[in-house]
Design a protein around this motif. Structure first.
Motif, mmCIF file in Angstrom:
data_model
loop_
_atom_site.group_PDB
_atom_site.id
_atom_site.type_symbol
_atom_site.label_atom_id
_atom_site.label_comp_id
_atom_site.label_asym_id
_atom_site.label_seq_id
_atom_site.Cartn_x
_atom_site.Cartn_y
_atom_site.Cartn_z
ATOM 1 N N PRO A 27 -27.155 -1.670 23.036
ATOM 2 C CA PRO A 27 -28.412 -2.762 22.852
ATOM 3 C C PRO A 27 -28.363 -2.911 21.332
ATOM 4 O O PRO A 27 -28.148 -1.996 20.668
ATOM 5 N N PHE A 28 -28.891 -4.093 20.801
ATOM 6 C CA PHE A 28 -28.856 -4.454 19.389
ATOM 7 C C PHE A 28 -29.772 -3.536 18.641
ATOM 8 O O PHE A 28 -29.804 -3.314 17.401
ATOM 9 N N ASP A 29 -30.799 -3.030 19.385
ATOM 10 C CA ASP A 29 -32.041 -2.421 18.529
ATOM 11 C C ASP A 29 -31.800 -1.156 18.118
ATOM 12 O O ASP A 29 -32.461 -0.114 17.409
ATOM 13 N N VAL A 30 -30.434 -0.319 18.472
ATOM 14 C CA VAL A 30 -29.955 0.795 17.922
ATOM 15 C C VAL A 30 -28.636 0.902 17.164
ATOM 16 O O VAL A 30 -27.968 1.866 16.995
ATOM 17 N N ILE A 31 -28.401 -0.536 16.974
ATOM 18 C CA ILE A 31 -27.036 -0.573 16.005
ATOM 19 C C ILE A 31 -27.429 -0.703 14.560
ATOM 20 O O ILE A 31 -28.143 -1.546 14.369
ATOM 21 N N SER A 32 -26.575 0.194 13.958
ATOM 22 C CA SER A 32 -26.922 -0.002 12.443
ATOM 23 C C SER A 32 -25.668 -1.180 11.936
ATOM 24 O O SER A 32 -25.153 -1.476 12.483
ATOM 25 N N GLU A 33 -26.034 -1.476 10.696
ATOM 26 C CA GLU A 33 -25.294 -2.554 10.060
ATOM 27 C C GLU A 33 -23.685 -2.071 9.902
ATOM 28 O O GLU A 33 -22.728 -2.685 10.499
ATOM 29 N N GLU A 51 -24.447 -10.264 21.142
ATOM 30 C CA GLU A 51 -25.440 -9.626 21.220
ATOM 31 C C GLU A 51 -26.183 -9.384 19.725
ATOM 32 O O GLU A 51 -27.482 -9.619 19.833
ATOM 33 N N TRP A 52 -25.602 -9.358 18.715
ATOM 34 C CA TRP A 52 -26.202 -9.074 17.226
ATOM 35 C C TRP A 52 -25.012 -9.577 16.559
ATOM 36 O O TRP A 52 -24.470 -8.829 15.686
ATOM 37 N N ALA A 69 -23.146 -17.474 18.405
ATOM 38 C CA ALA A 69 -22.943 -16.802 19.731
ATOM 39 C C ALA A 69 -22.929 -17.769 20.787
ATOM 40 O O ALA A 69 -21.837 -17.414 21.848
ATOM 41 N N ALA A 70 -23.781 -18.953 21.002
ATOM 42 C CA ALA A 70 -23.602 -19.859 21.944
ATOM 43 C C ALA A 70 -22.299 -20.543 21.900
ATOM 44 O O ALA A 70 -21.634 -20.631 23.137
ATOM 45 N N LYS A 71 -21.601 -20.804 20.795
ATOM 46 C CA LYS A 71 -20.357 -21.365 20.711
ATOM 47 C C LYS A 71 -19.345 -20.431 21.071
ATOM 48 O O LYS A 71 -18.354 -20.658 22.056
ATOM 49 N N LEU A 72 -19.266 -19.356 20.880
ATOM 50 C CA LEU A 72 -18.405 -18.348 21.214
ATOM 51 C C LEU A 72 -18.396 -17.952 22.700
ATOM 52 O O LEU A 72 -17.243 -18.003 23.256
ATOM 53 N N GLN A 73 -19.697 -17.752 23.378
ATOM 54 C CA GLN A 73 -19.669 -17.833 24.748
ATOM 55 C C GLN A 73 -18.859 -19.042 25.479
ATOM 56 O O GLN A 73 -18.168 -18.394 26.537
ATOM 57 N N ALA A 74 -19.122 -19.958 25.001
ATOM 58 C CA ALA A 74 -18.569 -21.173 25.637
ATOM 59 C C ALA A 74 -16.994 -21.137 25.493
ATOM 60 O O ALA A 74 -16.312 -21.359 26.495
ATOM 61 N N GLU A 75 -16.585 -20.863 24.498
ATOM 62 C CA GLU A 75 -15.278 -20.884 24.219
ATOM 63 C C GLU A 75 -14.532 -19.610 24.986
ATOM 64 O O GLU A 75 -13.524 -19.791 25.648
ATOM 65 N N TRP A 76 -15.113 -18.372 25.000
ATOM 66 C CA TRP A 76 -14.629 -17.280 25.704
ATOM 67 C C TRP A 76 -14.468 -17.563 27.185
ATOM 68 O O TRP A 76 -13.730 -17.226 27.911
ATOM 69 N N LEU A 77 -15.525 -18.207 27.889
ATOM 70 C CA LEU A 77 -15.671 -19.033 29.225
ATOM 71 C C LEU A 77 -14.522 -19.929 29.636
ATOM 72 O O LEU A 77 -13.846 -19.856 30.580
ATOM 73 N N ALA A 78 -14.208 -20.784 28.757
ATOM 74 C CA ALA A 78 -13.296 -21.721 28.733
ATOM 75 C C ALA A 78 -12.157 -21.147 28.845
ATOM 76 O O ALA A 78 -10.954 -21.509 29.557
ATOM 77 N N PRO A 131 -44.096 -7.590 17.489
ATOM 78 C CA PRO A 131 -43.782 -8.806 17.610
ATOM 79 C C PRO A 131 -42.235 -9.030 17.158
ATOM 80 O O PRO A 131 -41.676 -10.167 17.563
ATOM 81 N N GLY A 132 -41.841 -8.568 16.074
ATOM 82 C CA GLY A 132 -40.403 -8.750 15.488
ATOM 83 C C GLY A 132 -39.385 -8.928 16.443
ATOM 84 O O GLY A 132 -38.638 -10.009 16.469
ATOM 85 N N PRO A 133 -38.852 -7.827 16.906
ATOM 86 C CA PRO A 133 -37.886 -7.963 17.883
ATOM 87 C C PRO A 133 -38.007 -9.073 19.041
ATOM 88 O O PRO A 133 -36.888 -9.707 19.652
ATOM 89 N N LYS A 134 -39.214 -9.380 19.458
ATOM 90 C CA LYS A 134 -39.214 -10.673 20.354
ATOM 91 C C LYS A 134 -38.925 -11.806 19.906
ATOM 92 O O LYS A 134 -38.277 -12.738 20.508
ATOM 93 N N VAL A 135 -39.184 -12.147 18.695
ATOM 94 C CA VAL A 135 -38.818 -13.383 17.949
ATOM 95 C C VAL A 135 -37.231 -13.321 17.970
ATOM 96 O O VAL A 135 -36.765 -14.846 18.283
ATOM 97 N N ASP A 136 -36.769 -12.556 17.603
ATOM 98 C CA ASP A 136 -35.048 -12.323 17.449
ATOM 99 C C ASP A 136 -34.454 -12.680 18.882
ATOM 100 O O ASP A 136 -33.717 -13.538 19.003
#
Length: 430
Positions: A27-33, A51-52, A69-78, A131-136
């Protein structure tokens, strides 16, 4: 009443995407850069891009990593990199991992669970959120209309009805397997038989579900659902009413609950002096040698050896350069497991001895790895480290069932679940 449903999961087609081991991430919240860069390099189809994703120069609202992310997801589905299963299913996941020299196997049921407000007592939280993680996460859901990482949720399988269905599924051939770097090895099965599905949904209907990991994502899912309801008519069984979860029995032998540690950063010289004076007066301190990150495991073991009826905290740097185990001398009488918790004592008494709630938000940081805390203190990035014991599972369950919440980041269920093994599409029905 818990509404646990099968759903048409979106999964990687390894014929197009390659080895599943190169496609999953935590999950995103335990991944370092640095970890994100490694995942990017591992495969052009790694779910980290959904995911991030990376920020890029020139990003603007609506033209940023959420949109990519949305564009990639659509491309990968197609293109067939991702495919949606042809019928609604439950998914059984088995994870194999090692920790502290021991081998573990953890089993879970990947499901879609109807979102309920916490006050209904169906899905129960155990800690407060920020609040921070919920905005993202909300921005990602708005853009991609999908969930990539399941929430970890616990339940009691009182008559083993769910376990029986899961075991029947696991007697067959797995539909996927992977051994991603830094994550458990995993195998996946589908449950499609109508009778098995009915047995699972019936068995879980009267069960309370305990959020173990994913409070921010759960609250974000409710916010997103409510936003969608304001823009269109939402059917009872529309996917937006449900959240991707992995359900794990509280009795699963592979369920591993660890301590979640803290560190004090950027306190003023006066604050640090007052804090050290309080700890020295309130605790019996046993010296455990110089601060050495390589001694973290042994230090944690010594801390865990303190009887659970004592308030015990591991301190790094209360005495500069030294590790100490502190046992509170005269703790106030506790009315229940929440009040008796090391975490409640730390925040409500120890930290509050010097820092206001607002100031605490500035100077206290969280870290799930004890060795990392010791490195921060020994290297000067943190002033004091707090090594914490795990909340035992029985007090944890009692706290949750009473509708109480521990301080934020009081539990660390290890290891984190795989992101990308099964994806939930939030458009249309289940």
């Amino acid at each position: 009443m818990a509404d646990v449903r099968p759903f048409r999961g979106v999964r990687y087609n390894t014929r197009s995407a390659g080895d599943l081991s190169t496609l999953l991430c935590p999950p995103f919240d335990v991944i370092s850069e640095a970890e994100r860069e490694r995942l990017y390099a591992g495969s052009p189809f790694n779910v980290i891009r959904l995911e991030w994703g990376r920020d890029e120069p020139g990003d603007t609202p609506g033209n940023d990593w959420y949109a990519r992310a949305a564009k990639l997801q659509a491309e990968w589905l197609a293109s067939g990199v991702l495919e949606e299963d042809d019928s609604a299913s439950f998914y059984v996941i088995e994870e194999t991992f090692s920790f502290a020299g021991n081998d573990f196997v953890r089993q879970g049921l990947i499901s879609a669970v109807r979102l309920e407000e916490f006050d209904k007592g169906v899905v129960l939280p155990h800690e407060f959120t920020r609040p921070g993680p919920k905005v993202d996460r909300l921005e990602l859901m708005r853009s991609a209309k999908a969930n990539y990482s399941p929430l970890m949720v616990l339940y009691r399988d009182s008559n083993s009805a769910v376990a029986s269905v899961m075991q029947r599924a696991m007697a067959g051939d797995a539909i996927a397997d992977a051994a991603p770097e830094g994550l458990p090895s995993m195998r996946l099965w589908r449950i499609t038989d109508a009778a098995d599905i009915e047995n699972v949904t019936s068995a879980l209907a009267d069960t309370q579900l305990y959020l173990a990991d994913g409070h921010h994502r759960y609250e974000t899912a409710i916010t997103y659902r409510d936003e969608v309801r304001e823009t269109r008519t939402v059917g009872t069984d529309d996917a937006v009413n449900f959240r991707l979860m992995t359900l794990i029995s509280v009795d699963d032998p592979g369920l591993l609950l660890l301590g979640y540690h803290r560190q004090l950063e950027d306190a003023s010289d006066d604050e640090l002096a007052r804090f050290r004076e309080y700890v020295t007066g309130a605790f019996d301190l046993e010296d455990k040698g110089p601060i050495d990150p390589s001694s973290a495991a042994a230090f944690e073991q010594s801390l865990n050896d303190v009887p659970q009826d004592k308030v015990a905290i591991g301190f790094a740097g209360v005495e500069p350069g030294r590790l100490q185990i502190g046992v509170m001398r005269n703790p106030a009488a506790a009315t229940d497991e929440l009040a008796a918790s090391d975490y409640t004592r730390l925040h409500d008494e120890v930290v509050r001895s010097t820092f206001s709630l607002e100031r605490e938000q500035v100077v206290v940081a969280f870290e799930h790895n004890a060795a990392a805390v010791l490195r921060s203190v020994s290297g000067g990035a943190a002033q004091v480290g707090f090594v914490m014991r795990a909340v035992p599972i029985e007090p944890f369950e009692n706290i949750v069932k009473r509708g109480q919440r521990l301080p934020s980041k009081s539990t660390y269920f290890h290891p984190k679940l795989h992101t990308g093994a099964v994806i939930q599409n939030l458009e249309g029905g289940l």
